[in-house]
Structures are given as C-alpha cells and as structure tokens.
Design a protein around this motif. Structure first.
Motif, PDB file in Angstrom:
ATOM      1  N   PHE A   1       0.664  -1.030   0.037  1.00 55.88           N
ATOM      2  CA  PHE A   1      -0.071  -0.001  -0.032  1.00 55.88           C
ATOM      3  C   PHE A   1       0.742   1.119   0.073  1.00 55.88           C
ATOM      4  CE2 PHE A   1      -2.067   3.268   2.659  1.00 55.88           C
ATOM      5  CZ  PHE A   1      -2.877   3.761   1.759  1.00 55.88           C
ATOM      6  N   GLN A   2       0.765   2.246  -0.787  1.00 53.26           N
ATOM      7  CA  GLN A   2       1.210   3.400  -0.875  1.00 53.26           C
ATOM      8  C   GLN A   2       0.103   4.707  -0.590  1.00 53.26           C
ATOM      9  OE1 GLN A   2       4.207   4.801  -1.105  1.00 53.26           O
ATOM     10  NE2 GLN A   2       5.302   2.783  -1.245  1.00 53.26           N
ATOM     11  N   LEU A   3       0.312   5.599   0.230  1.00 54.73           N
ATOM     12  CA  LEU A   3      -0.551   6.776   0.297  1.00 54.73           C
ATOM     13  C   LEU A   3       0.233   7.876  -0.424  1.00 54.73           C
ATOM     14  CD1 LEU A   3      -2.996   8.371   1.639  1.00 54.73           C
ATOM     15  CD2 LEU A   3      -1.487   8.658   3.963  1.00 54.73           C
ATOM     16  N   LEU A   4      -0.444   8.634  -1.073  1.00 58.91           N
ATOM     17  CA  LEU A   4       0.216   9.918  -1.872  1.00 58.91           C
ATOM     18  C   LEU A   4      -0.659  10.954  -1.286  1.00 58.91           C
ATOM     19  CD1 LEU A   4       2.617  10.743  -3.452  1.00 58.91           C
ATOM     20  CD2 LEU A   4       0.953  10.471  -5.636  1.00 58.91           C
ATOM     21  N   GLN A   5       0.074  11.924  -0.771  1.00 56.45           N
ATOM     22  CA  GLN A   5      -0.763  13.281  -0.293  1.00 56.45           C
ATOM     23  C   GLN A   5       0.267  14.289   0.077  1.00 56.45           C
ATOM     24  OE1 GLN A   5      -2.424  12.553   3.473  1.00 56.45           O
ATOM     25  NE2 GLN A   5      -0.556  11.882   4.543  1.00 56.45           N
ATOM     26  N   PRO A   6      -0.022  15.682  -0.321  1.00 54.33           N
ATOM     27  CA  PRO A   6       0.854  16.551  -0.153  1.00 54.33           C
ATOM     28  C   PRO A   6       1.849  16.487   1.109  1.00 54.33           C
ATOM     29  CG  PRO A   6      -1.433  17.452  -0.670  1.00 54.33           C
ATOM     30  CD  PRO A   6      -1.509  16.202  -0.145  1.00 54.33           C
ATOM     31  N   GLU A   7       3.125  16.649   0.983  1.00 53.27           N
ATOM     32  CA  GLU A   7       4.152  16.688   2.010  1.00 53.27           C
ATOM     33  C   GLU A   7       4.179  18.127   2.687  1.00 53.27           C
ATOM     34  OE1 GLU A   7       7.774  15.119   0.098  1.00 53.27           O
ATOM     35  OE2 GLU A   7       6.788  13.125   0.211  1.00 53.27           O
TER      36      GLU A   7
ATOM     37  N   MET B   1      -3.115   1.946  -4.057  1.00 50.82           N
ATOM     38  CA  MET B   1      -2.545   3.104  -3.969  1.00 50.82           C
ATOM     39  C   MET B   1      -3.616   4.043  -3.712  1.00 50.82           C
ATOM     40  SD  MET B   1       0.189   2.954  -7.050  1.00 50.82           S
ATOM     41  CE  MET B   1      -0.866   1.648  -7.807  1.00 50.82           C
ATOM     42  N   LEU B   2      -3.492   5.175  -2.664  1.00 58.04           N
ATOM     43  CA  LEU B   2      -4.124   6.183  -2.444  1.00 58.04           C
ATOM     44  C   LEU B   2      -3.886   7.466  -2.545  1.00 58.04           C
ATOM     45  CD1 LEU B   2      -7.208   7.115  -1.138  1.00 58.04           C
ATOM     46  CD2 LEU B   2      -6.196   6.626   0.936  1.00 58.04           C
ATOM     47  N   LEU B   3      -4.593   8.157  -3.623  1.00 65.50           N
ATOM     48  CA  LEU B   3      -4.151   9.717  -3.559  1.00 65.50           C
ATOM     49  C   LEU B   3      -4.983  10.804  -3.063  1.00 65.50           C
ATOM     50  CD1 LEU B   3      -3.062   7.743  -6.188  1.00 65.50           C
ATOM     51  CD2 LEU B   3      -2.381  10.102  -7.095  1.00 65.50           C
ATOM     52  N   THR B   4      -4.577  11.575  -2.280  1.00 66.34           N
ATOM     53  CA  THR B   4      -5.721  12.452  -1.567  1.00 66.34           C
ATOM     54  C   THR B   4      -4.957  13.582  -0.931  1.00 66.34           C
ATOM     55  OG1 THR B   4      -7.345  12.496  -0.005  1.00 66.34           O
ATOM     56  CG2 THR B   4      -5.589  11.151   0.813  1.00 66.34           C
ATOM     57  N   PRO B   5      -5.504  14.824  -1.408  1.00 66.49           N
ATOM     58  CA  PRO B   5      -6.697  15.040  -2.491  1.00 66.49           C
ATOM     59  C   PRO B   5      -6.209  15.074  -3.751  1.00 66.49           C
ATOM     60  CG  PRO B   5      -6.211  17.342  -1.361  1.00 66.49           C
ATOM     61  CD  PRO B   5      -5.360  16.209  -0.626  1.00 66.49           C
ATOM     62  N   ALA B   6      -6.686  14.223  -4.842  1.00 68.67           N
ATOM     63  CA  ALA B   6      -5.870  14.137  -6.021  1.00 68.67           C
ATOM     64  C   ALA B   6      -6.055  15.311  -6.859  1.00 68.67           C
ATOM     65  CB  ALA B   6      -6.721  13.089  -6.832  1.00 68.67           C
ATOM     66  N   ASP B   7      -6.842  16.440  -6.520  1.00 76.02           N
ATOM     67  CA  ASP B   7      -6.767  17.681  -7.084  1.00 76.02           C
ATOM     68  C   ASP B   7      -5.883  18.496  -6.572  1.00 76.02           C
ATOM     69  OD1 ASP B   7      -8.243  19.145  -4.864  1.00 76.02           O
ATOM     70  OD2 ASP B   7      -9.902  17.450  -5.381  1.00 76.02           O
ATOM     71  N   SER B   8      -5.039  17.927  -5.755  1.00 76.93           N
ATOM     72  CA  SER B   8      -3.892  18.873  -5.364  1.00 76.93           C
ATOM     73  C   SER B   8      -2.607  18.535  -6.209  1.00 76.93           C
ATOM     74  CB  SER B   8      -3.519  18.709  -3.724  1.00 76.93           C
ATOM     75  OG  SER B   8      -2.969  17.515  -3.553  1.00 76.93           O
ATOM     76  N   MET B   9      -2.768  17.628  -7.225  1.00 77.58           N
ATOM     77  CA  MET B   9      -1.624  17.439  -8.080  1.00 77.58           C
ATOM     78  C   MET B   9      -1.280  18.489  -8.932  1.00 77.58           C
ATOM     79  SD  MET B   9      -1.733  13.550  -9.588  1.00 77.58           S
ATOM     80  CE  MET B   9      -3.517  13.776  -9.858  1.00 77.58           C
ATOM     81  N   THR B  10       0.203  18.954  -9.249  1.00 76.21           N
ATOM     82  CA  THR B  10       0.612  19.738 -10.082  1.00 76.21           C
ATOM     83  C   THR B  10       0.168  19.272 -11.595  1.00 76.21           C
ATOM     84  OG1 THR B  10       3.017  18.902 -10.229  1.00 76.21           O
ATOM     85  CG2 THR B  10       2.303  20.572  -8.362  1.00 76.21           C
TER      86      THR B  10
ATOM     87  N   HIS C   1     -11.708  16.684  -3.984  1.00 73.60           N
ATOM     88  CA  HIS C   1     -13.033  17.476  -3.347  1.00 73.60           C
ATOM     89  C   HIS C   1     -13.579  18.519  -4.536  1.00 73.60           C
ATOM     90  CE1 HIS C   1     -11.481  16.530   0.211  1.00 73.60           C
ATOM     91  NE2 HIS C   1     -10.309  17.286   0.330  1.00 73.60           N
ATOM     92  N   ARG C   2     -12.827  18.402  -5.689  1.00 72.43           N
ATOM     93  CA  ARG C   2     -13.262  19.257  -6.803  1.00 72.43           C
ATOM     94  C   ARG C   2     -13.060  18.404  -7.942  1.00 72.43           C
ATOM     95  NH1 ARG C   2      -9.918  23.070  -8.043  1.00 72.43           N
ATOM     96  NH2 ARG C   2      -8.066  22.166  -7.097  1.00 72.43           N
ATOM     97  N   LEU C   3     -14.045  17.983  -8.724  1.00 70.95           N
ATOM     98  CA  LEU C   3     -13.975  17.370  -9.761  1.00 70.95           C
ATOM     99  C   LEU C   3     -13.218  17.919 -10.922  1.00 70.95           C
ATOM    100  CD1 LEU C   3     -14.530  14.577 -11.378  1.00 70.95           C
ATOM    101  CD2 LEU C   3     -16.792  15.695 -12.309  1.00 70.95           C
ATOM    102  N   HIS C   4     -13.572  19.274 -11.086  1.00 68.59           N
ATOM    103  CA  HIS C   4     -12.745  19.724 -12.186  1.00 68.59           C
ATOM    104  C   HIS C   4     -11.420  20.583 -12.030  1.00 68.59           C
ATOM    105  CE1 HIS C   4     -16.123  19.192 -15.140  1.00 68.59           C
ATOM    106  NE2 HIS C   4     -16.852  19.518 -14.131  1.00 68.59           N
ATOM    107  N   GLY C   5     -11.038  20.261 -10.709  1.00 71.68           N
ATOM    108  CA  GLY C   5      -9.751  20.193 -10.236  1.00 71.68           C
ATOM    109  C   GLY C   5      -8.744  19.481 -10.966  1.00 71.68           C
ATOM    110  N   LEU C   6      -9.277  18.351 -11.458  1.00 71.22           N
ATOM    111  CA  LEU C   6      -8.207  17.424 -12.049  1.00 71.22           C
ATOM    112  C   LEU C   6      -8.587  17.366 -13.769  1.00 71.22           C
ATOM    113  CD1 LEU C   6      -9.286  14.405 -10.167  1.00 71.22           C
ATOM    114  CD2 LEU C   6      -6.937  15.257 -10.072  1.00 71.22           C
TER     115      LEU C   6
END
Length: 203
Positions: free
Chosen positions: A83-89, A119-128, A153-158
C-alpha cells in the motif's frame, strides 16, 4: 492513513455505493482506477479507507476487511508493503511530480505480501500539472492486480485526461434525518444530535 478500528466500515448512507463496488470486486470487474469525488466531509476518506483495507485483506468477511489477518494488522498499523499513500508533504499543499514518479515505480512492482497492490491519492486535485501528467501512463496501462483510488473535493480540479481514465464515484452530503439518526448512536439524545449538526453546519 490513520486507522483506529480493527474493521473499517462506511457510513450508512453510502451502503448502496459500497454494495455496488463490492459486487464488482467479487465478480472481478472492479475498475483499476476509482475517483471518489464530492464535497469535503461527505465521507469520502472513510469510504476510501474501508476500500483500501478490503482490497488488501486476505479473507474479507461480508464485504469488509476481516480485521484479524496479517494484512489487516499491517494496514491498521500503516505499514503494509503493498500500500502507498500519496498526499501533499507539509508544508507544501500540492502533490509534486517526484512523488508521483515514486508511486509509478511502486505500481509496476509485484505485490509482496498479498494478492494485490493499492494506492491512495488524496486530495488528487492537489497534483501539479506535471504530477498529473506523470500519472497518466499508470492509468492507461495498469499493472495486474493494482488498484488506484483517487479522492477529490473538486472534480474539475483534475485534468480531463485523469478524469476520463477513472470510474467516478460521487458522494453527496446526507439528508438531515440520516445525519441525526447516525449522531444519535453517539449522543443518545435527539436534541444533542441536532445541536451538533447545527454547530457543524450539517458537515
């Protein structure tokens, strides 16, 4: 991913959504990439946690993780190797491209402890933008028995390129009566439950 319960469950008003995904999983039809999207505090994180732990569990019971196998012990401790968790550091508020590249490397490896990797990415809309672009190949050409869960949290943020490669699962805030009934299980007092809901503005 912080876990306190031995068995991770979903909120009552998400039961139908959980049942649908559970049936897909049991039938070998669960998409490799899921996008959980909806308002903040709508229960997406709790749902994602339950899904992660069930996918990692060696012997799920009644559609949830069993709570007693080695995989459940490790996922509860936050030390499961598949398992890998990906979130802002912190202090950053974004998921950066180098983080996604490490995740992509993890995605192509063979599961070491169980049947699958998650793998869990949260919040995914924070990806550059660069990070999102780096994720595309893993979404287009997923490794066998590998699941990616994106919480947004924001569909159109992706970017549309990310959204189109995931099965979206939409979450809405529950009706007031559902929230109050659920809170009553903790407060055992209708007035206290309604007050608590009012203080959180329904969230």
């Amino acid at each position: 991913m912080t876990v306190t319960a031995t068995v991770s469950s979903v909120l009552p008003w998400h039961h139908d959504t959980w049942l649908r995904l559970s049936e897909q999983f049991a039938g070998g039809r669960l998409p490799h990439a899921l996008l959980l999207v909806g308002e903040r505090h709508s229960g997406k994180q709790q749902f994602a946690q339950a899904l992660v732990r069930t996918l990692l569990c060696h012997e799920p019971v009644n559609g949830l993780n069993c709570g007693h196998c080695r995989a459940c012990d490790l996922s509860r401790a936050g030390s499961h190797g598949d398992f890998q968790l990906l979130q802002p550091e912190p202090p950053s508020r974004v998921i950066k491209v180098n983080q996604v590249r490490e995740l992509v490397e993890f995605a192509v490896k063979t599961a070491s402890l169980g049947k699958r990797k998650v793998m869990l990415l949260t919040p995914a809309d924070s990806m550059t933008t660069q990070a999102a672009n780096a994720l595309l190949k893993s979404l287009e050409e997923p490794a066998p028995d590998t699941y990616m869960i994106l919480v947004s949290h924001r569909l159109h943020g992706l970017p549309a390129t990310i959204r189109s490669r995931c099965q979206a699962v939409k979450f809405i805030m529950p009706a007031k009566e559902h929230s109050v009934t659920w809170l009553n299980g903790f407060t055992h007092n209708l007035a206290d439950s309604e007050k608590a809901l009012e203080l959180t503005r329904g969230k």
